[in-house]
Enzyme design. Structure first.
Site, PDB file in Angstrom:
ATOM      1  N   SER A   1       0.825  -1.211   0.000  1.00 47.43           N
ATOM      2  CA  SER A   1       0.000   0.000   0.000  1.00 47.43           C
ATOM      3  C   SER A   1       0.853   1.253   0.000  1.00 47.43           C
ATOM      4  CB  SER A   1      -0.882   0.029   1.254  1.00 47.43           C
ATOM      5  OG  SER A   1      -1.613  -1.157   1.367  1.00 47.43           O
TER       6      SER A   1
ATOM      7  N   GLU B   1      -5.067 -16.349   0.969  1.00 45.61           N
ATOM      8  CA  GLU B   1      -4.878 -15.621   2.221  1.00 45.61           C
ATOM      9  C   GLU B   1      -6.230 -15.288   2.827  1.00 45.61           C
ATOM     10  OE1 GLU B   1      -3.323 -11.270   3.694  1.00 45.61           O
ATOM     11  OE2 GLU B   1      -4.053 -11.644   1.686  1.00 45.61           O
TER      12      GLU B   1
HETATM   13  C1  LIG Z   1      -3.858  -2.445  10.659  1.00 49.77           C
HETATM   14  C2  LIG Z   1      -3.530  -2.452   9.190  1.00 49.77           C
HETATM   15  C3  LIG Z   1      -2.455  -3.183   8.723  1.00 49.77           C
HETATM   16  C4  LIG Z   1      -2.082  -3.111   7.379  1.00 49.77           C
HETATM   17  N1  LIG Z   1      -0.970  -3.807   6.975  1.00 49.77           N
HETATM   18  C5  LIG Z   1      -0.536  -3.631   5.708  1.00 49.77           C
HETATM   19  C6  LIG Z   1       0.710  -4.212   5.294  1.00 49.77           C
HETATM   20  O1  LIG Z   1       1.401  -4.890   6.058  1.00 49.77           O
HETATM   21  N2  LIG Z   1       1.149  -3.966   4.034  1.00 49.77           N
HETATM   22  C7  LIG Z   1       0.417  -3.215   3.157  1.00 49.77           C
HETATM   23  O2  LIG Z   1       0.864  -3.053   2.038  1.00 49.77           O
HETATM   24  N3  LIG Z   1      -0.753  -2.670   3.513  1.00 49.77           N
HETATM   25  C8  LIG Z   1      -1.244  -2.845   4.774  1.00 49.77           C
HETATM   26  N4  LIG Z   1      -2.416  -2.252   5.154  1.00 49.77           N
HETATM   27  C9  LIG Z   1      -3.129  -1.380   4.226  1.00 49.77           C
HETATM   28  C10 LIG Z   1      -4.423  -1.949   3.689  1.00 49.77           C
HETATM   29  O3  LIG Z   1      -4.182  -2.897   2.734  1.00 49.77           O
HETATM   30  C11 LIG Z   1      -5.241  -0.753   3.189  1.00 49.77           C
HETATM   31  O4  LIG Z   1      -5.655  -0.044   4.312  1.00 49.77           O
HETATM   32  C12 LIG Z   1      -6.445  -1.151   2.395  1.00 49.77           C
HETATM   33  O5  LIG Z   1      -6.038  -1.609   1.148  1.00 49.77           O
HETATM   34  C13 LIG Z   1      -7.410   0.033   2.195  1.00 49.77           C
HETATM   35  O6  LIG Z   1      -6.772   1.151   1.684  1.00 49.77           O
HETATM   36  P1  LIG Z   1      -6.862   2.586   2.385  1.00 49.77           P
HETATM   37  O7  LIG Z   1      -6.663   2.391   3.806  1.00 49.77           O
HETATM   38  O8  LIG Z   1      -6.006   3.494   1.650  1.00 49.77           O
HETATM   39  O9  LIG Z   1      -8.390   3.009   2.199  1.00 49.77           O
HETATM   40  P2  LIG Z   1      -9.080   3.564   0.870  1.00 49.77           P
HETATM   41  O10 LIG Z   1      -8.829   2.626  -0.241  1.00 49.77           O
HETATM   42  O11 LIG Z   1      -8.736   4.988   0.695  1.00 49.77           O
HETATM   43  O12 LIG Z   1     -10.600   3.439   1.252  1.00 49.77           O
HETATM   44  C14 LIG Z   1     -11.276   4.385   2.064  1.00 49.77           C
HETATM   45  C15 LIG Z   1     -12.739   3.996   2.119  1.00 49.77           C
HETATM   46  O13 LIG Z   1     -13.293   4.012   0.817  1.00 49.77           O
HETATM   47  C16 LIG Z   1     -13.907   2.772   0.533  1.00 49.77           C
HETATM   48  N5  LIG Z   1     -13.811   2.462  -0.887  1.00 49.77           N
HETATM   49  C17 LIG Z   1     -12.697   2.426  -1.634  1.00 49.77           C
HETATM   50  N6  LIG Z   1     -13.000   2.062  -2.879  1.00 49.77           N
HETATM   51  C18 LIG Z   1     -14.334   1.852  -2.914  1.00 49.77           C
HETATM   52  C19 LIG Z   1     -15.261   1.456  -3.930  1.00 49.77           C
HETATM   53  N7  LIG Z   1     -14.856   1.163  -5.169  1.00 49.77           N
HETATM   54  N8  LIG Z   1     -16.570   1.332  -3.600  1.00 49.77           N
HETATM   55  C20 LIG Z   1     -16.988   1.599  -2.345  1.00 49.77           C
HETATM   56  N9  LIG Z   1     -16.164   1.992  -1.357  1.00 49.77           N
HETATM   57  C21 LIG Z   1     -14.848   2.110  -1.646  1.00 49.77           C
HETATM   58  C22 LIG Z   1     -13.159   1.791   1.369  1.00 49.77           C
HETATM   59  O14 LIG Z   1     -13.915   0.618   1.585  1.00 49.77           O
HETATM   60  C23 LIG Z   1     -12.941   2.575   2.634  1.00 49.77           C
HETATM   61  O15 LIG Z   1     -14.076   2.535   3.432  1.00 49.77           O
HETATM   62  C24 LIG Z   1      -2.832  -2.324   6.479  1.00 49.77           C
HETATM   63  C25 LIG Z   1      -3.932  -1.607   6.946  1.00 49.77           C
HETATM   64  C26 LIG Z   1      -4.282  -1.651   8.280  1.00 49.77           C
HETATM   65  C27 LIG Z   1      -5.458  -0.844   8.747  1.00 49.77           C
END
Ligand SMILES: Cc1cc2nc3c(=O)[nH]c(=O)nc-3n(C[C@H](O)[C@H](O)[C@H](O)COP(=O)(O)OP(=O)(O)OC[C@H]3O[C@@H](n4cnc5c(N)ncnc54)[C@H](O)[C@@H]3O)c2cc1C
Lengths: 376, 392
Positions: free
Chosen positions: B130, B245
């Protein structure tokens, strides 16, 4: 009954003044610095709250207050929630100050209220007990001795205890309830301070044979029962008002975020799944605001039953819906809301604490049914 | 709670797992896990090595690569028993992603170099996918790798990288080309976290603990021999490896373990309100349906693609969140104090404030709001389910 449907200009002015001050002095960055501090020991902000007229906003002019009613505080408390203010306004001014206007030994009230309004003291209500699933059960014992009392017992999760100059202590004395005014540094009183998950201070208070004199008496018997009821209602109302401010702030942050954040080549606000749930959050805020407003107005009503019903309705509903709105706010922010460096998770923390303080939804739903339908 | 009935021949396997857990899992560690304490790196790695000693640290890997070669059903049984016994969840990234990826798509040299050190726990991995601008839309990632001779030079940043602060290596998704399709031009690189160009900013989470990080790459050099699969085609490799996974991130085992703990908490608080009790019962009912859905998904030939996987992720994490909230409510006011030392170490010499395990509960509720965000948000899960139901 005449009730205005929404705040007029004078009330909006209170809101605006609060926003002006808090956005300068209590932005999220500053708040984090305050949070790292020693928990309000220096009290510089508390005195400024006094200068701004906040501490006496809904307290009588005779004591130096502004003589406002609960609706003025409704405006202010929402802002204190929205800015996640850590100072013990709720526990000190609302929970202790408000009941003292009408209840308790006059001599003590006359002494405490001016000091409270001037920002020279903080108060805290020591009510909850470890086993007290029901807040009416009090087991802390005050045994009459030499004209005063000897105290044995344990008060738990007392909001604002660590910084309070005086504690309003509920206890059992013979078959009655009694409320005593004690100082945390009285011999035999021990406080274990900590912060709650939302950063406000609280503590466990242990009484191991502490002795207090006759002038510590605040109320006894039915007068004590009433004082405690009024304090609980004030606490419930204060939590509602704060939480409505919290949920509005969480919604505003979320609206801003979903407009700005782009994924899959478009703003999140363009996804209908999100739009509908933002609409639901907005509706929840409107409903909560309506119930809170009604509760604030009910403070001016003569009928105590209607007052109880209005506050119970608000506490029953707003606790949960504020938390749900904040959970949604976290969800729509994504991972950034899981970090402590970002405000949205802190809205959730505050909503969680307020939902539970002074009785949760289930308890206040019971109070509501009892007040309105007479159901046991 | 009762087990979902499984075929008789697996009864023996379940018993074997139970015997192992009884003999190998120290009671103090199990107690700490069950009480929800934040485990130290040493504790997590101790359990990693213990599993390795038994040959079970990589349950799904084939035996020729040092895995246990378990069927998907055996893994499920293990997860259930481990959760119930209070076995810690070990740091998963290397075992669930990197290992399977290297086994499927790595070179012999990569497998020889990395797999043994993953298995014996001498190297911890993190997963740097990410980015600040690339979350749910992961394929929009921009962290850049440029090929210069027999090296790639990496520049950019990754965020939410779990355990980057402990990691010796990381699996990076880098942008090596841009084209019409975002999915094209993503390359998988294996990075040495000790490279001087790697720096880390810790991001404390809502419970005050440090799990998340932002990682910066400043001219980090990676040998071409540390690229997995062909250049620009990492996305496809990823898709074929990570599906599993989802179903096996032990969502159900964890939901069950949380519900068990919830029920213990409610039983220890006889004053719990009737409304709370009925919500606990409601959660237990939902778990029952989830258990059957998992069995169905496991029985179908390609669980990764079954629509069940998304449903299970969604329902499992929702149930975990509900259970952690109800647990917090069951504690009443004693769910509110924030005691970070106690969260980590338990009560040492002091009289506990509230029930012994109370300190871990609400912070966990707060942190666990992440379950519906990480590994595919609930909204993305619903989109996938809708797609399966409605078509595109
Ligand atoms: C505790 C934790 C550990 C993590 N560990 C890792 C890790 O080790 N390595 C790594 O690479 N990543 C990691 N992540 C990141 C994780 O993969 C991302 O948080 C996830 O992919 C969501 O992206 P974002 O947080 O940027 O949210 P966003 O993608 O910005 O989403 C924000 C909101 O918009 C909604 N949304 C987005 N697109 C749509 C759509 N098309 N339709 C409707 N709603 C939508 C989402 O559901 C969410 O509610 C971790 C995250 C957390 C919270």
């Amino acid at each position: 009954m005449s009730m205005s449907s929404s705040p007029g200009e004078d009330l909006l002015a209170i809101e605006e003044a609060a926003n002006n001050f808090l956005s300068q002095e209590y932005d999220f960055r500053r708040r984090n610095i305050y949070l790292q501090g020693t928990g309000n020991v220096e009290r510089s902000l508390w005195r400024r709250f006094a200068d701004l007229g906040w501490l006496g906003l809904s307290l009588p002019e005779d004591y130096g207050g502004a003589g406002g009613s609960a609706v003025e505080s409704w405006m202010l408390l929402q802002r204190l929630g929205a800015y996640l203010v850590l100072e013990p306004y709720l526990s000190s001014v609302v929970v202790c100050g408000w009941p003292l206007v009408t209840h308790g030994r006059k001599q003590v009230r006359d002494r405490l209220l001016p000091e409270l309004i001037a920002g020279r003291i903080q108060l805290s209500l020591a009510l909850n007990e470890p086993e007290g699933k029901h807040p009416n059960i009090i087991t802390t014992l005050a045994t009459p001795m030499d004209g005063g009392w000897r105290l044995v017992g344990h008060k738990s999760v007392v909001l604002g205890a660590p910084t309070a100059d005086y504690l309003l202590l509920s206890a059992r004395c013979d078959a009655q309830r009694i409320v005593l005014l004690i100082r945390p540094d009285d011999a035999g009183v021990m406080i274990r301070p900590y912060r709650l998950i939302d950063g406000r201070t609280a503590g466990e208070i242990l009484f191991d044979g502490a002795r207090v004199g006759p002038d510590s008496l605040l109320a006894v018997g039915p007068e004590a029962d009433e004082l405690l009821d009024v304090a609980r209602l004030a606490g419930a109302f204060g939590c509602v008002a704060e939480s409505v401010g919290v949920m509005k702030a969480a919604l505003a942050a979320t609206v801003e975020h979903v407009r700005a954040r782009r994924q899959f080549g478009q703003a999140l606000s363009g996804f209908q799944a999100i739009r509908h749930r933002i609409a639901a959050m907005h509706i929840a805020c409107e409903e909560a605001d309506a119930l809170g407003w009604r509760a604030a107005q009910a403070y001016s009503l003569a009928d105590p039953k209607e007052r109880l019903a209005a506050i119970a309705a608000a506490k029953s509903d707003v606790g949960q819906s504020a938390r749900r709105v904040c959970e949604e706010a976290v969800q729509f922010h994504g991972a950034i809301a899981i970090t402590d460096e970002f405000p949205v998770g802190h809205y959730l923390k505050r909503a969680v604490v307020n939902e539970r303080l002074f009785g949760n939804s289930e308890l206040w739903t019971e109070h509501f049914s009892k007040a309105v339908f007479g159901w046991p | 709670m009762s087990d979902v009935p499984v075929a008789d021949e697996l009864g023996g396997f379940r018993a074997e797992v139970q015997r192992f857990l009884v003999s190998a899992l120290p009671p103090e560690l199990a107690a700490r896990t069950k009480a929800g304490h934040t485990l130290s790196r040493d504790e997590l790695m101790f359990w990693h090595r213990t599993l390795h000693g038994r040959g079970w640290v990589a349950p799904g890997w084939p035996t020729e690569h040092g895995g246990a070669g378990w069927s998907i059903l055996q893994r499920h049984i293990y997860d259930e028993e481990a959760a119930r016994a209070g076995a810690p969840s070990i740091i998963p990234m290397a075992l669930t992603i990197v290992g399977p990826l290297l086994i499927a798509h790595g070179t012999d040299a990569q497998r020889t170099k990395y797999l043994p050190r993953i298995l014996d726990g001498s190297e911890i991995w993190c997963q740097a996918w990410s980015e600040p601008e690339a979350g749910s839309d992961l394929a929009s990632l921009r962290c850049h790798a440029e090929r210069i001779g027999d090296e790639y030079v990496v520049n950019g940043t990754k965020i939410w990288t779990t355990f980057a602060q402990w990691a010796d290596r990381c699996m990076l998704l880098a942008r090596t080309a841009t084209g019409d399709r975002q999915q094209f031009g993503i390359t998988i690189l294996l990075i040495d976290m000790k490279d001087p160009g790697v720096s880390i900013r810790p991001l404390p989470s809502l419970d005050g603990m440090h799990v998340l990080n932002q990682v910066y790459f400043d001219n980090v050099r990676v040998l071409v021999s540390d690229r997995v699969g062909p250049e620009d085609e990492g996305w496809g490799l990823l898709k074929s490896t990570v599906g599993h996974e989802r179903i096996l991130n032990a969502d159900v085992g964890r939901a069950r373990a949380l519900l068990d703990r919830l029920i213990r908490t409610v039983q220890a608080n006889p004053g719990a309100q009737p409304g709370l009790r009925s919500r606990v019962a409601r959660a237990a009912i939902r778990l029952r349906s989830l258990e059957v859905l998992v069995m169905r998904a496991l029985d179908s030939p390609d669980p990764a693609n079954a629509s069940g996987a998304s449903i299970i992720k969604l329902l499992g994490t929702e149930l975990q969140q509900e259970a952690s909230w109800l647990m917090s409510e069951a504690l009443g006011l004693y769910g509110l104090p924030y005691l970070p030392d106690v969260m980590q170490n338990g009560w040492q010499n002091e009289i506990p404030i509230g029930p012994d395990d109370a300190a871990t509960v609400t912070p966990f509720y707060l942190f666990w709001r992440k379950a519906s965000i990480s590994a595919g948000t609930s909204e993305i899960m619903r989109n996938l389910i809708a797609q399966q139901v409605l078509g595109r």
